[in-house]
Design a protein around this motif. Structure first.
Motif, PDB file in Angstrom:
ATOM      1  N   VAL A 291      -8.106  17.469  -2.047  1.00  0.00           N
ATOM      2  CA  VAL A 291      -8.197  18.863  -1.600  1.00  0.00           C
ATOM      3  C   VAL A 291      -7.770  18.966  -0.137  1.00  0.00           C
ATOM      4  CG1 VAL A 291      -9.772  20.756  -1.041  1.00  0.00           C
ATOM      5  CG2 VAL A 291     -10.022  19.560  -3.206  1.00  0.00           C
ATOM      6  N   GLU A 292      -6.836  19.877   0.145  1.00  0.00           N
ATOM      7  CA  GLU A 292      -6.499  20.290   1.504  1.00  0.00           C
ATOM      8  C   GLU A 292      -6.700  21.796   1.540  1.00  0.00           C
ATOM      9  OE1 GLU A 292      -2.834  18.960   3.268  1.00  0.00           O
ATOM     10  OE2 GLU A 292      -2.738  17.231   1.917  1.00  0.00           O
ATOM     11  N   PRO A 293      -7.778  22.285   2.173  1.00  0.00           N
ATOM     12  CA  PRO A 293      -8.090  23.720   2.132  1.00  0.00           C
ATOM     13  C   PRO A 293      -6.890  24.606   2.420  1.00  0.00           C
ATOM     14  CG  PRO A 293      -9.849  22.525   3.221  1.00  0.00           C
ATOM     15  CD  PRO A 293      -8.746  21.534   2.982  1.00  0.00           C
ATOM     16  N   ASP A 294      -6.639  25.521   1.502  1.00  0.00           N
ATOM     17  CA  ASP A 294      -5.579  26.533   1.607  1.00  0.00           C
ATOM     18  C   ASP A 294      -4.170  25.947   1.534  1.00  0.00           C
ATOM     19  OD1 ASP A 294      -7.844  28.028   2.089  1.00  0.00           O
ATOM     20  OD2 ASP A 294      -7.438  28.274   4.225  1.00  0.00           O
ATOM     21  N   LYS A 295      -4.049  24.638   1.249  1.00  0.00           N
ATOM     22  CA  LYS A 295      -2.732  24.005   1.210  1.00  0.00           C
ATOM     23  C   LYS A 295      -2.435  23.267  -0.093  1.00  0.00           C
ATOM     24  CE  LYS A 295      -2.333  23.363   6.215  1.00  0.00           C
ATOM     25  NZ  LYS A 295      -2.130  22.380   7.319  1.00  0.00           N
ATOM     26  N   LYS A 296      -3.399  22.503  -0.590  1.00  0.00           N
ATOM     27  CA  LYS A 296      -3.097  21.693  -1.772  1.00  0.00           C
ATOM     28  C   LYS A 296      -4.359  21.367  -2.555  1.00  0.00           C
ATOM     29  CE  LYS A 296      -1.627  17.348  -1.383  1.00  0.00           C
ATOM     30  NZ  LYS A 296      -0.732  16.184  -1.172  1.00  0.00           N
ATOM     31  N   ILE A 297      -4.217  21.332  -3.889  1.00  0.00           N
ATOM     32  CA  ILE A 297      -5.263  20.864  -4.792  1.00  0.00           C
ATOM     33  C   ILE A 297      -4.613  19.896  -5.771  1.00  0.00           C
ATOM     34  CG2 ILE A 297      -6.933  21.492  -6.590  1.00  0.00           C
ATOM     35  CD1 ILE A 297      -6.948  24.337  -5.387  1.00  0.00           C
ATOM     36  N   VAL A 298      -5.181  18.718  -5.908  1.00  0.00           N
ATOM     37  CA  VAL A 298      -4.722  17.761  -6.912  1.00  0.00           C
ATOM     38  C   VAL A 298      -5.889  17.479  -7.847  1.00  0.00           C
ATOM     39  CG1 VAL A 298      -3.712  15.495  -7.342  1.00  0.00           C
ATOM     40  CG2 VAL A 298      -3.150  16.726  -5.227  1.00  0.00           C
ATOM     41  N   GLN A 299      -5.644  17.520  -9.133  1.00  0.00           N
ATOM     42  CA  GLN A 299      -6.714  17.333 -10.103  1.00  0.00           C
ATOM     43  C   GLN A 299      -6.186  16.659 -11.368  1.00  0.00           C
ATOM     44  OE1 GLN A 299      -7.116  21.594 -12.267  1.00  0.00           O
ATOM     45  NE2 GLN A 299      -7.307  21.698 -10.025  1.00  0.00           N
ATOM     46  N   SER A 300      -7.057  15.904 -12.022  1.00  0.00           N
ATOM     47  CA  SER A 300      -6.750  15.487 -13.391  1.00  0.00           C
ATOM     48  C   SER A 300      -7.100  16.674 -14.279  1.00  0.00           C
ATOM     49  CB  SER A 300      -7.549  14.243 -13.774  1.00  0.00           C
ATOM     50  OG  SER A 300      -8.946  14.518 -13.775  1.00  0.00           O
ATOM     51  N   TRP A 301      -6.397  16.826 -15.384  1.00  0.00           N
ATOM     52  CA  TRP A 301      -6.520  18.063 -16.183  1.00  0.00           C
ATOM     53  C   TRP A 301      -6.156  17.763 -17.625  1.00  0.00           C
ATOM     54  CZ3 TRP A 301      -3.857  21.426 -19.296  1.00  0.00           C
ATOM     55  CH2 TRP A 301      -4.202  22.777 -19.301  1.00  0.00           C
ATOM     56  N   ARG A 302      -6.948  18.284 -18.562  1.00  0.00           N
ATOM     57  CA  ARG A 302      -6.641  18.094 -19.974  1.00  0.00           C
ATOM     58  C   ARG A 302      -7.135  19.281 -20.793  1.00  0.00           C
ATOM     59  NH1 ARG A 302      -7.743  14.410 -23.345  1.00  0.00           N
ATOM     60  NH2 ARG A 302      -8.968  15.467 -24.918  1.00  0.00           N
ATOM     61  N   LEU A 303      -6.456  19.463 -21.935  1.00  0.00           N
ATOM     62  CA  LEU A 303      -6.932  20.376 -22.968  1.00  0.00           C
ATOM     63  C   LEU A 303      -7.724  19.565 -23.983  1.00  0.00           C
ATOM     64  CD1 LEU A 303      -3.785  22.602 -23.677  1.00  0.00           C
ATOM     65  CD2 LEU A 303      -5.868  23.292 -22.485  1.00  0.00           C
ATOM     66  N   ALA A 304      -8.726  20.184 -24.578  1.00  0.00           N
ATOM     67  CA  ALA A 304      -9.561  19.488 -25.551  1.00  0.00           C
ATOM     68  C   ALA A 304      -8.762  19.013 -26.759  1.00  0.00           C
ATOM     69  CB  ALA A 304     -10.708  20.391 -25.995  1.00  0.00           C
ATOM     70  N   SER A 305      -7.624  19.673 -27.021  1.00  0.00           N
ATOM     71  CA  SER A 305      -6.806  19.329 -28.189  1.00  0.00           C
ATOM     72  C   SER A 305      -5.916  18.107 -27.952  1.00  0.00           C
ATOM     73  CB  SER A 305      -5.926  20.519 -28.580  1.00  0.00           C
ATOM     74  OG  SER A 305      -5.059  20.883 -27.510  1.00  0.00           O
TER      75      SER A 305
ATOM     76  N   GLU B 269       2.988  19.204 -26.619  1.00  0.00           N
ATOM     77  CA  GLU B 269       1.941  20.084 -26.095  1.00  0.00           C
ATOM     78  C   GLU B 269       2.461  20.972 -24.965  1.00  0.00           C
ATOM     79  OE1 GLU B 269      -1.246  20.423 -27.058  1.00  0.00           O
ATOM     80  OE2 GLU B 269      -1.099  18.931 -28.665  1.00  0.00           O
ATOM     81  N   GLU B 270       3.774  20.932 -24.719  1.00  0.00           N
ATOM     82  CA  GLU B 270       4.317  21.667 -23.578  1.00  0.00           C
ATOM     83  C   GLU B 270       4.098  23.173 -23.697  1.00  0.00           C
ATOM     84  OE1 GLU B 270       7.581  18.552 -24.583  1.00  0.00           O
ATOM     85  OE2 GLU B 270       5.944  19.603 -25.618  1.00  0.00           O
ATOM     86  N   GLU B 271       4.466  23.744 -24.834  1.00  0.00           N
ATOM     87  CA  GLU B 271       4.373  25.192 -24.986  1.00  0.00           C
ATOM     88  C   GLU B 271       2.928  25.667 -24.943  1.00  0.00           C
ATOM     89  OE1 GLU B 271       5.810  28.783 -28.000  1.00  0.00           O
ATOM     90  OE2 GLU B 271       6.391  26.705 -28.397  1.00  0.00           O
ATOM     91  N   LEU B 272       2.048  24.946 -25.608  1.00  0.00           N
ATOM     92  CA  LEU B 272       0.626  25.293 -25.590  1.00  0.00           C
ATOM     93  C   LEU B 272       0.079  25.256 -24.169  1.00  0.00           C
ATOM     94  CD1 LEU B 272      -2.151  25.777 -26.906  1.00  0.00           C
ATOM     95  CD2 LEU B 272      -2.300  23.310 -27.264  1.00  0.00           C
ATOM     96  N   THR B 273       0.453  24.226 -23.426  1.00  0.00           N
ATOM     97  CA  THR B 273      -0.024  24.089 -22.051  1.00  0.00           C
ATOM     98  C   THR B 273       0.502  25.220 -21.177  1.00  0.00           C
ATOM     99  OG1 THR B 273      -0.085  21.684 -22.312  1.00  0.00           O
ATOM    100  CG2 THR B 273      -0.098  22.534 -20.072  1.00  0.00           C
ATOM    101  N   GLN B 274       1.782  25.527 -21.290  1.00  0.00           N
ATOM    102  CA  GLN B 274       2.365  26.615 -20.515  1.00  0.00           C
ATOM    103  C   GLN B 274       1.688  27.952 -20.820  1.00  0.00           C
ATOM    104  OE1 GLN B 274       6.408  26.078 -21.853  1.00  0.00           O
ATOM    105  NE2 GLN B 274       7.018  25.030 -19.970  1.00  0.00           N
TER     106      GLN B 274
END
Length: 329
Positions: free
Chosen positions: A256-270, A303-308
């Protein structure tokens, strides 16, 4: 609360209304009575009201966000004159609780078979009256507290009363509003012992707000509960877990860089079990807007279209609709 600088009610303003809510429940619940076949019960005291109660305003829209736990005392008399007292525990009264979802744990002091009829009256006759008071909380909160977060625009043509935000929970993630993104070459990664072929998505979204406001909207749990329309588990703490939409979206804050950047791991349950993508959000502040560039690596092939669609519909469109951060198409 001073809000004289909030021109045209543009900025996010929030008021802690917990003290007000405690007084509301005292006034509305204490003395509430119910009767059936000569068996009478009444609430005598609100012993505890803890949690969060907030009234917020953004661009003329009032939003109620609350979740409290209630503990109360009741007393009653059976048709044959037996007296009893007891407790009522309501684990959660929340902005997204439906009328049929409230839970009432009712106990009887020095319980006996003869007193059980009063417990039944509390659950079947008194509880619906309590629910009616719960359902009126948001309207009363706005009526009595809106002047602290909303500036009347009486001298401007076309202005009027603020609109009220609805914060009922979404039961899942539906596929809506396809967005246009860049898709780069595929790669493969190893997760949970099995190979997952992946790709990278990237898009830039424009919001009519500041980088600070957008940053807060993405990582503040109260704001997130507005645009997700339900309970939101998220924080700015690196290493903390987040979860939206009943667990359909989850991950971990990596940087986290306040107001500049957020990096996160991310997933859909599917997605395949244990597989996470990496999402990097970069904020580019303009003169009167902010551009958010989102790069997502490790998206499973297929999973590209679902994610988008989920980013477009349940993040960007929802945020713009909830806070007025730009046009929605």
């Amino acid at each position: 609360m001073s809000n004289w600088k909030n021109v045209n009610n543009w900025h996010w303003v929030s008021k802690n209304c917990l003290n007000w809510a405690q007084k509301y429940f005292d006034a509305q619940l204490v003395g509430l009575q119910a009767e059936r076949d000569g068996n009478k019960v009444a609430i005598t005291k609100v012993n505890e009201c803890v949690g969060d109660v907030d009234l917020s305003q953004r661009k003329g829209k009032l939003i109620t966000i609350y979740g409290v736990e209630l503990k109360l005392t009741w007393e009653g008399t059976t048709a044959n004159g037996t007296q009893a007292t007891g407790k009522i525990h309501v684990p959660e009264v929340a902005h997204d609780t439906e009328a049929d979802e409230y839970v009432f744990d009712v106990s009887v002091d020095n319980d006996s078979q003869e007193k059980q009829v009063l417990r039944d009256v509390v659950k079947k006759q008194l509880a619906p009256l309590m629910i009616d008071k719960f359902e009126k909380l948001a309207t009363a909160m706005i009526k009595e507290n809106s002047s602290d977060v909303y500036i009347e625009q009486k001298d401007k043509a076309g202005s009027g009363a603020p609109t009220v935000g609805v914060t009922k929970e979404r039961t899942g993630v539906t596929h809506i509003n396809k967005t246009t993104s860049n898709v780069t070459s595929t790669t493969s990664t190893e997760k949970s012992g099995s190979k997952v072929n992946t790709t990278t998505l990237q898009e830039t979204i424009e919001f009519q707000t500041s980088a600070h406001e957008l940053f807060e909207t993405l990582l503040d749990p109260q704001r997130a509960s507005v645009w997700t329309r339900g309970p939101a588990q998220v924080s700015k703490q690196v290493g903390s877990k987040f979860q939206f939409f009943n667990g359909n979206v989850s991950g971990e804050i990596l940087e986290v860089e306040p107001d500049k950047k957020i990096v996160q791991s991310w997933r859909l349950a599917s997605w395949p079990a244990g597989h996470y993508s990496t999402v990097t959000m970069t904020f580019n502040q303009g003169n009167d807007n902010v551009e958010l560039t989102v790069k997502q690596t490790g998206v499973p092939i297929g999973e590209e279209e679902l994610t988008q669609r989920n980013w477009a519909g349940y993040y960007w469109r929802a945020i713009k609709q909830s806070f007025g951060f730009g046009a929605v198409f």
